[in-house]
Design a protein around this motif. Structure first.
Motif, mmCIF file in Angstrom:
data_model
loop_
_atom_site.group_PDB
_atom_site.id
_atom_site.type_symbol
_atom_site.label_atom_id
_atom_site.label_comp_id
_atom_site.label_asym_id
_atom_site.label_seq_id
_atom_site.Cartn_x
_atom_site.Cartn_y
_atom_site.Cartn_z
ATOM 1 N N ASP A 107 0.809 -1.226 0.000
ATOM 2 C CA ASP A 107 0.000 0.000 0.000
ATOM 3 C C ASP A 107 0.841 1.274 0.000
ATOM 4 O O ASP A 107 0.477 2.258 -0.637
ATOM 5 N N ALA A 108 1.971 1.264 0.714
ATOM 6 C CA ALA A 108 2.832 2.453 0.728
ATOM 7 C C ALA A 108 3.399 2.717 -0.670
ATOM 8 O O ALA A 108 3.521 3.873 -1.094
ATOM 9 N N GLU A 109 3.749 1.660 -1.378
ATOM 10 C CA GLU A 109 4.251 1.827 -2.747
ATOM 11 C C GLU A 109 3.141 2.306 -3.676
ATOM 12 O O GLU A 109 3.371 3.164 -4.541
ATOM 13 N N PHE A 110 1.923 1.795 -3.501
ATOM 14 C CA PHE A 110 0.783 2.301 -4.276
ATOM 15 C C PHE A 110 0.628 3.800 -4.050
ATOM 16 O O PHE A 110 0.439 4.567 -4.983
ATOM 17 N N GLN A 111 0.701 4.218 -2.792
ATOM 18 C CA GLN A 111 0.518 5.628 -2.459
ATOM 19 C C GLN A 111 1.609 6.494 -3.070
ATOM 20 O O GLN A 111 1.336 7.567 -3.617
ATOM 21 N N ALA A 112 2.850 6.039 -2.994
ATOM 22 C CA ALA A 112 3.965 6.801 -3.568
ATOM 23 C C ALA A 112 3.789 6.956 -5.075
ATOM 24 O O ALA A 112 3.993 8.040 -5.637
ATOM 25 N N MET A 113 3.389 5.890 -5.741
ATOM 26 C CA MET A 113 3.157 5.954 -7.183
ATOM 27 C C MET A 113 1.972 6.867 -7.494
ATOM 28 O O MET A 113 2.015 7.657 -8.441
ATOM 29 N N ALA A 114 0.931 6.747 -6.698
ATOM 30 C CA ALA A 114 -0.272 7.550 -6.908
ATOM 31 C C ALA A 114 0.036 9.038 -6.817
ATOM 32 O O ALA A 114 -0.433 9.837 -7.646
ATOM 33 N N GLU A 115 0.827 9.414 -5.825
ATOM 34 C CA GLU A 115 1.177 10.832 -5.665
ATOM 35 C C GLU A 115 2.020 11.314 -6.843
ATOM 36 O O GLU A 115 1.848 12.444 -7.311
ATOM 37 N N TYR A 116 2.899 10.471 -7.330
ATOM 38 C CA TYR A 116 3.713 10.840 -8.502
ATOM 39 C C TYR A 116 2.817 11.040 -9.732
ATOM 40 O O TYR A 116 2.906 12.066 -10.406
ATOM 41 N N PHE A 117 1.966 10.066 -10.025
ATOM 42 C CA PHE A 117 1.115 10.175 -11.217
ATOM 43 C C PHE A 117 0.131 11.338 -11.108
ATOM 44 O O PHE A 117 -0.161 12.002 -12.104
ATOM 45 N N ALA A 118 -0.370 11.622 -9.919
ATOM 46 C CA ALA A 118 -1.310 12.738 -9.743
ATOM 47 C C ALA A 118 -0.650 14.074 -10.079
ATOM 48 O O ALA A 118 -1.319 15.005 -10.537
ATOM 49 N N ARG A 119 0.673 14.181 -9.908
ATOM 50 C CA ARG A 119 1.387 15.433 -10.212
ATOM 51 C C ARG A 119 1.708 15.593 -11.699
ATOM 52 O O ARG A 119 2.121 16.674 -12.123
ATOM 53 N N GLN A 120 1.536 14.535 -12.481
ATOM 54 C CA GLN A 120 1.890 14.595 -13.900
ATOM 55 C C GLN A 120 0.748 15.181 -14.723
ATOM 56 O O GLN A 120 -0.419 14.931 -14.445
ATOM 57 N N THR A 121 1.101 15.944 -15.737
ATOM 58 C CA THR A 121 0.107 16.527 -16.637
ATOM 59 C C THR A 121 -0.174 15.535 -17.759
ATOM 60 O O THR A 121 0.765 15.038 -18.387
ATOM 61 N N PRO A 122 -1.449 15.230 -18.040
ATOM 62 C CA PRO A 122 -1.768 14.308 -19.136
ATOM 63 C C PRO A 122 -1.285 14.838 -20.484
ATOM 64 O O PRO A 122 -1.084 16.044 -20.654
ATOM 65 N N ALA A 123 -1.119 13.945 -21.437
ATOM 66 C CA ALA A 123 -0.707 14.346 -22.786
ATOM 67 C C ALA A 123 -1.755 15.295 -23.365
ATOM 68 O O ALA A 123 -2.954 15.041 -23.249
ATOM 69 N N PRO A 124 -1.332 16.400 -23.970
ATOM 70 C CA PRO A 124 -2.279 17.363 -24.534
ATOM 71 C C PRO A 124 -3.201 16.710 -25.561
ATOM 72 O O PRO A 124 -2.759 15.923 -26.391
ATOM 73 N N GLY A 125 -4.472 17.030 -25.467
ATOM 74 C CA GLY A 125 -5.459 16.517 -26.414
ATOM 75 C C GLY A 125 -5.919 15.097 -26.140
ATOM 76 O O GLY A 125 -6.803 14.596 -26.821
ATOM 77 N N SER A 126 -5.343 14.430 -25.162
ATOM 78 C CA SER A 126 -5.754 13.054 -24.860
ATOM 79 C C SER A 126 -7.061 13.062 -24.080
ATOM 80 O O SER A 126 -7.462 14.077 -23.513
ATOM 81 N N ALA A 127 -7.723 11.918 -24.069
ATOM 82 C CA ALA A 127 -8.958 11.803 -23.302
ATOM 83 C C ALA A 127 -8.696 12.111 -21.831
ATOM 84 O O ALA A 127 -9.524 12.716 -21.159
ATOM 85 N N ALA A 128 -7.516 11.718 -21.337
ATOM 86 C CA ALA A 128 -7.179 11.994 -19.934
ATOM 87 C C ALA A 128 -7.083 13.490 -19.687
ATOM 88 O O ALA A 128 -7.522 13.993 -18.659
ATOM 89 N N ALA A 129 -6.541 14.232 -20.655
ATOM 90 C CA ALA A 129 -6.402 15.681 -20.494
ATOM 91 C C ALA A 129 -7.759 16.372 -20.515
ATOM 92 O O ALA A 129 -7.948 17.400 -19.875
ATOM 93 N N LEU A 130 -8.695 15.808 -21.229
ATOM 94 C CA LEU A 130 -10.015 16.420 -21.355
ATOM 95 C C LEU A 130 -10.997 15.938 -20.287
ATOM 96 O O LEU A 130 -12.093 16.468 -20.184
ATOM 97 N N ASN A 131 -10.609 14.953 -19.500
ATOM 98 C CA ASN A 131 -11.476 14.376 -18.483
ATOM 99 C C ASN A 131 -11.540 15.301 -17.267
ATOM 100 O O ASN A 131 -10.533 15.531 -16.602
ATOM 101 N N PRO A 132 -12.722 15.818 -16.926
ATOM 102 C CA PRO A 132 -12.824 16.736 -15.784
ATOM 103 C C PRO A 132 -12.592 16.041 -14.443
ATOM 104 O O PRO A 132 -12.408 16.715 -13.433
#
Length: 142
Positions: A107-132
């Motif tokens: 779980d600690a590793e999940f959390q560390a990864m989660a915090e890293y990915f949450a700080r990343q900006t999605p690729a421009p124009g991708s569905a992830a970038a457009l997802n509110p």
């Protein structure tokens, strides 16, 4: 009689050799006893960024994908990432590969990864970038 004496001598030599070998093995330090006396090195915890590199083969570098078959992870809310990984690990969420990967992390590793990915900006124009529902929106500064 001569053969019997030779046989007894050979058996005697074999017994002596076995005793000497056993004594020298007992006196030699074993790998277990040699390593048991040395303390284990204390390693720093692995960062979320380092763990996230294991995801890049399918989910893109820094979790950024432009509409591929795999879910982009960049900008994914941390709580959602952790829950998804826990669901993969427990089998609540079916998967061919992710269950195996999730069972190798805690779980600690999940959390560390989660915090890293949450700080990343999605690729421009991708569905992830457009997802509110993503925590990071295009153009948002971090």
């Amino acid at each position: 009689m001569k053969n019997r004496s030779a046989l007894i001598s050979m058996v005697g030599v074999a017994v002596v050799m076995a005793v000497v070998a056993a004594a020298s093995l007992a006196a030699a330090p074993t790998a277990t006893s040699a390593t048991a006396s040395r303390p284990s090195p204390v390693l720093p915890p692995v960062t979320g960024e380092a763990l996230a590199h294991t995801c890049s083969g399918c989910h893109g570098t820094q979790g950024r994908l432009a509409d591929e078959a795999f879910a982009p992870l960049a900008g994914m809310p941390a709580a959602g990432f952790v829950q998804t990984m826990q669901d993969f690990r427990s089998g609540r969420r079916p998967a061919t590969l992710m269950g195996h990967i999730a069972r190798g992390l805690n779980d600690a590793e999940f959390q560390a990864m989660a915090e890293y990915f949450a700080r990343q900006t999605p690729a421009p124009g991708s569905a992830a970038a457009l997802n509110p529902l993503r925590s990071v929106q295009p153009g948002a500064s971090r």
